[in-house]
Design a protein around this motif. Structure first.
Motif, PDB file in Angstrom:
ATOM      1  N   MET A 148      16.256  -3.447   1.575  1.00 19.94           N
ATOM      2  CA  MET A 148      15.472  -3.862   0.409  1.00 19.94           C
ATOM      3  C   MET A 148      14.717  -5.146   0.715  1.00 19.94           C
ATOM      4  SD  MET A 148      15.642  -1.622  -1.971  1.00 19.94           S
ATOM      5  CE  MET A 148      15.179  -2.427  -3.493  1.00 19.94           C
ATOM      6  N   ARG A 149      15.338  -6.036   1.450  1.00 18.26           N
ATOM      7  CA  ARG A 149      14.681  -7.286   1.840  1.00 18.26           C
ATOM      8  C   ARG A 149      13.428  -6.986   2.669  1.00 18.26           C
ATOM      9  NH1 ARG A 149      12.426 -10.894   5.668  1.00 18.26           N
ATOM     10  NH2 ARG A 149      13.060 -12.987   5.111  1.00 18.26           N
ATOM     11  N   VAL A 150      13.567  -6.080   3.621  1.00 21.88           N
ATOM     12  CA  VAL A 150      12.437  -5.727   4.493  1.00 21.88           C
ATOM     13  C   VAL A 150      11.297  -5.114   3.661  1.00 21.88           C
ATOM     14  CG1 VAL A 150      11.754  -4.111   6.335  1.00 21.88           C
ATOM     15  CG2 VAL A 150      13.807  -5.520   6.604  1.00 21.88           C
ATOM     16  N   ILE A 151      11.639  -4.286   2.683  1.00 21.29           N
ATOM     17  CA  ILE A 151      10.625  -3.661   1.822  1.00 21.29           C
ATOM     18  C   ILE A 151       9.960  -4.719   0.926  1.00 21.29           C
ATOM     19  CG2 ILE A 151      10.242  -1.995  -0.052  1.00 21.29           C
ATOM     20  CD1 ILE A 151      12.690  -0.400   1.133  1.00 21.29           C
ATOM     21  N   TYR A 152      10.762  -5.556   0.296  1.00 25.24           N
ATOM     22  CA  TYR A 152      10.226  -6.592  -0.608  1.00 25.24           C
ATOM     23  C   TYR A 152       9.282  -7.536   0.144  1.00 25.24           C
ATOM     24  CZ  TYR A 152      12.679  -6.163  -5.126  1.00 25.24           C
ATOM     25  OH  TYR A 152      13.097  -5.755  -6.372  1.00 25.24           O
ATOM     26  N   GLU A 153       9.682  -7.981   1.316  1.00 24.03           N
ATOM     27  CA  GLU A 153       8.854  -8.931   2.067  1.00 24.03           C
ATOM     28  C   GLU A 153       7.566  -8.274   2.544  1.00 24.03           C
ATOM     29  OE1 GLU A 153       9.295 -12.261   2.290  1.00 24.03           O
ATOM     30  OE2 GLU A 153      11.014 -11.917   0.959  1.00 24.03           O
ATOM     31  N   ALA A 154       7.623  -6.983   2.852  1.00 22.28           N
ATOM     32  CA  ALA A 154       6.399  -6.269   3.255  1.00 22.28           C
ATOM     33  C   ALA A 154       5.457  -6.157   2.068  1.00 22.28           C
ATOM     34  CB  ALA A 154       6.753  -4.887   3.806  1.00 22.28           C
ATOM     35  N   LEU A 155       6.009  -5.927   0.898  1.00 28.23           N
ATOM     36  CA  LEU A 155       5.198  -5.819  -0.319  1.00 28.23           C
ATOM     37  C   LEU A 155       4.545  -7.168  -0.640  1.00 28.23           C
ATOM     38  CD1 LEU A 155       4.260  -4.196  -2.774  1.00 28.23           C
ATOM     39  CD2 LEU A 155       6.493  -4.596  -3.827  1.00 28.23           C
ATOM     40  N   LYS A 156       5.316  -8.249  -0.455  1.00 26.80           N
ATOM     41  CA  LYS A 156       4.783  -9.602  -0.677  1.00 26.80           C
ATOM     42  C   LYS A 156       3.657  -9.896   0.313  1.00 26.80           C
ATOM     43  CE  LYS A 156       8.874 -12.079  -2.120  1.00 26.80           C
ATOM     44  NZ  LYS A 156       9.928 -12.957  -1.614  1.00 26.80           N
ATOM     45  N   ALA A 157       3.916  -9.598   1.585  1.00 29.87           N
ATOM     46  CA  ALA A 157       2.946  -9.935   2.647  1.00 29.87           C
ATOM     47  C   ALA A 157       1.629  -9.192   2.446  1.00 29.87           C
ATOM     48  CB  ALA A 157       3.534  -9.619   4.014  1.00 29.87           C
ATOM     49  N   THR A 158       1.692  -7.979   1.893  1.00 33.25           N
ATOM     50  CA  THR A 158       0.473  -7.193   1.690  1.00 33.25           C
ATOM     51  C   THR A 158      -0.079  -7.389   0.271  1.00 33.25           C
ATOM     52  OG1 THR A 158       1.874  -5.292   1.123  1.00 33.25           O
ATOM     53  CG2 THR A 158       1.085  -5.416   3.389  1.00 33.25           C
ATOM     54  N   LYS A 159       0.519  -8.309  -0.443  1.00 37.67           N
ATOM     55  CA  LYS A 159       0.085  -8.668  -1.812  1.00 37.67           C
ATOM     56  C   LYS A 159      -0.059  -7.458  -2.729  1.00 37.67           C
ATOM     57  CE  LYS A 159      -2.235 -12.926  -0.424  1.00 37.67           C
ATOM     58  NZ  LYS A 159      -1.901 -12.897   1.027  1.00 37.67           N
ATOM     59  N   GLY A 160       0.774  -6.475  -2.483  1.00 42.80           N
ATOM     60  CA  GLY A 160       0.761  -5.293  -3.343  1.00 42.80           C
ATOM     61  C   GLY A 160      -0.450  -4.391  -3.150  1.00 42.80           C
ATOM     62  N   GLN A 161      -1.282  -4.692  -2.142  1.00 41.29           N
ATOM     63  CA  GLN A 161      -2.537  -3.939  -1.979  1.00 41.29           C
ATOM     64  C   GLN A 161      -2.501  -2.951  -0.816  1.00 41.29           C
ATOM     65  OE1 GLN A 161      -4.990  -4.335  -4.319  1.00 41.29           O
ATOM     66  NE2 GLN A 161      -3.394  -5.609  -5.234  1.00 41.29           N
ATOM     67  N   GLY A 162      -1.458  -2.989  -0.012  1.00 38.49           N
ATOM     68  CA  GLY A 162      -1.462  -2.200   1.224  1.00 38.49           C
ATOM     69  C   GLY A 162      -0.985  -0.774   1.049  1.00 38.49           C
ATOM     70  N   GLY A 163      -1.491   0.137   1.879  1.00 39.73           N
ATOM     71  CA  GLY A 163      -0.981   1.500   1.956  1.00 39.73           C
ATOM     72  C   GLY A 163       0.174   1.544   2.939  1.00 39.73           C
ATOM     73  N   GLY A 164       0.566   2.761   3.333  1.00 43.15           N
ATOM     74  CA  GLY A 164       1.710   2.935   4.219  1.00 43.15           C
ATOM     75  C   GLY A 164       1.590   2.187   5.537  1.00 43.15           C
ATOM     76  N   ASP A 165       0.401   2.223   6.144  1.00 44.97           N
ATOM     77  CA  ASP A 165       0.243   1.580   7.455  1.00 44.97           C
ATOM     78  C   ASP A 165       0.370   0.064   7.362  1.00 44.97           C
ATOM     79  OD1 ASP A 165      -0.148   3.700   9.398  1.00 44.97           O
ATOM     80  OD2 ASP A 165      -1.934   4.203   8.236  1.00 44.97           O
ATOM     81  N   ALA A 166      -0.194  -0.509   6.297  1.00 44.81           N
ATOM     82  CA  ALA A 166      -0.120  -1.966   6.125  1.00 44.81           C
ATOM     83  C   ALA A 166       1.324  -2.394   5.843  1.00 44.81           C
ATOM     84  CB  ALA A 166      -1.026  -2.399   4.979  1.00 44.81           C
ATOM     85  N   LEU A 167       2.022  -1.616   5.032  1.00 48.43           N
ATOM     86  CA  LEU A 167       3.430  -1.928   4.740  1.00 48.43           C
ATOM     87  C   LEU A 167       4.259  -1.872   6.015  1.00 48.43           C
ATOM     88  CD1 LEU A 167       4.082   0.074   1.458  1.00 48.43           C
ATOM     89  CD2 LEU A 167       4.305  -2.400   1.714  1.00 48.43           C
TER      90      LEU A 167
END
Ligand code: VNL
Length: 390
Positions: free
Chosen positions: A312-331
């Protein structure tokens, strides 16, 4: 030609629909958590789900401007069911991430869905080395059996164990544990009298343990999946193997924190190698264990829980880093290379392999405050999956 144009028009129309649909969901970020919640592997589902919910309770559910939604599905640890559920979650629910995966066959069956739909898939439990190679969209936060097994094969011969019989569950992680333990143990001058494999589903350990007793090795090296350890321990003790001078060693799956405290004093002294113990002496882990127990009627978190929490930490931080705008590849890109302190100790997601690099600890079952724990006494730092060099 005419047919082709029609088909093209239909495809464009369908894509238009898909875009409208995803726009309608723009404020949501969905995680499809597929786990065995019933059946033989139910303890793994219970541990991972509880940890994922704890992470969300501690970190909020609005990240990068998105409302995070956890959709939990029970695959009963049947790979065809896992795959069908993943397909439904991707197509109907439009989940942004797939996660969970209690056993190796479930993770492997679902890998093609991640690849085809470009959906990151976070393996929080399953631990066969090859899983991360089944799709470039797979990231792992659990561990690998070669990581744990090799460390035991280095420790045992330095501690009076020269002759061993191995006993593993007859599927992916068991075969990894056997191969990597035996190879390194032989290299270190040890001797392996026999390698036994028990069926994964409804195993009967009795005839195998009888054979081990007759072979009289210095130790029996065991891998069984989480949830099966108590049965092995019970039969090992009932047959008086310990009294016959045979030690029990293995990866930490056999002295799983979910069951350990109920195994009785016969388990005292058992040495295993693993990435997580509920007794890991760090401030962060104490906080994790306390909060987990408080939220789950005293249930002690095991290594599956920590895989779910860190996933969950890895998912949350990926979502933060992409500012909620990224698709699968960015995540996916934002998951690679994450480095942080876990309740297990330091860990990172190797950007090349997408697999977890972490400490492996040698632990001995001891009593602390009247309860049985895997007490860590040695650390092998920053262990990469040895399976990736093959
Ligand atoms: C697996 C590996 C499953 C280790 C486990 O428990 C385990 C797997 C359910 O990869 O299937 O402890």
């Amino acid at each position: 030609m005419h047919k082709y144009l029609l088909l093209r028009a239909a495809l464009v129309a369908a894509m238009g629909l898909a875009v409208t649909h995803s726009n309608a969901q723009d404020n949501k970020f969905k995680i499809g958590l597929i786990l065995p919640m019933t059946g033989q592997q139910a303890s793994t589902g219970r541990q991972v789900e509880a940890a994922a919910r704890l992470y969300m309770a501690q970190n909020g559910d609005t990240i990068g401007g998105k409302k995070v939604e956890l959709i939990v599905k029970d695959d009963t640890s049947i790979p065809d069911v896992t795959k069908r559920l993943a397909q439904e979650l991707v197509v109907n629910e439009k989940v942004n991430v797939l996660a969970g995966f209690g056993i190796t066959p479930s993770a492997l069956a679902t890998a093609p869905i991640a690849t085809q739909s470009k959906t990151p898939l976070v393996v929080m439990a399953a631990a066969t080395s090859s899983i991360t190679q089944a799709s470039p969209y797979i990231v792992r936060t659990s561990f690998t059996l070669p990581q744990a097994a090799v460390s035991m094969a280095d420790w045992a011969p330095k501690n009076g164990i020269k002759k061993v019989v191995t006993l593993v569950s007859d599927y992916g992680p068991g075969l990894d544990a056997e191969k990597f333990f035996v190879e390194r143990f032989l290299f270190n001058g040890g001797q392996v009298s026999e390698s036994l494999r028990v069926p994964m589903r409804n195993p009967d350990f009795a005839p195998f343990l009888q054979k081990v007793r007759d072979l009289k090795p210095d130790a029996l090296f065991v891998f069984v999946p989480s949830g099966a350890g108590a049965a092995v321990m019970k039969q090992f003790l009932e047959r008086g193997m310990d009294k016959a001078g045979i030690k029990l060693i293995g990866t930490g799956d056999v002295t799983d924190d979910d069951q350990l405290n109920d195994m009785g004093d016969g388990a005292l002294g058992v040495v295993t190698s693993h990435h997580y113990s509920a007794a890991h002496p760090s401030a962060l882990n104490k906080k994790f264990v306390d909060a987990f127990q408080k939220a789950n009627k005293g249930l002690r978190p095991n290594f599956m829980a920590v895989g779910g929490y860190d996933g969950m930490r890895v998912i949350y931080e990926a979502l933060k880093a992409t500012k909620g705008q990224g698709g699968g590849d960015a995540l996916l890109a934002a998951m690679k290379g994450q480095i942080f302190e876990s309740p297990r100790g330091p860990m990172f997601i190797d950007a090349q392999t997408r697999d977890v690099v972490q400490n492996i600890y040698l632990r001995k079952v001891q009593k602390q405050d009247g309860q049985l724990y895997n007490v860590e006494f040695d650390t092998i730092k920053d262990v990469k999956d040895p399976g990736k060099n093959k």
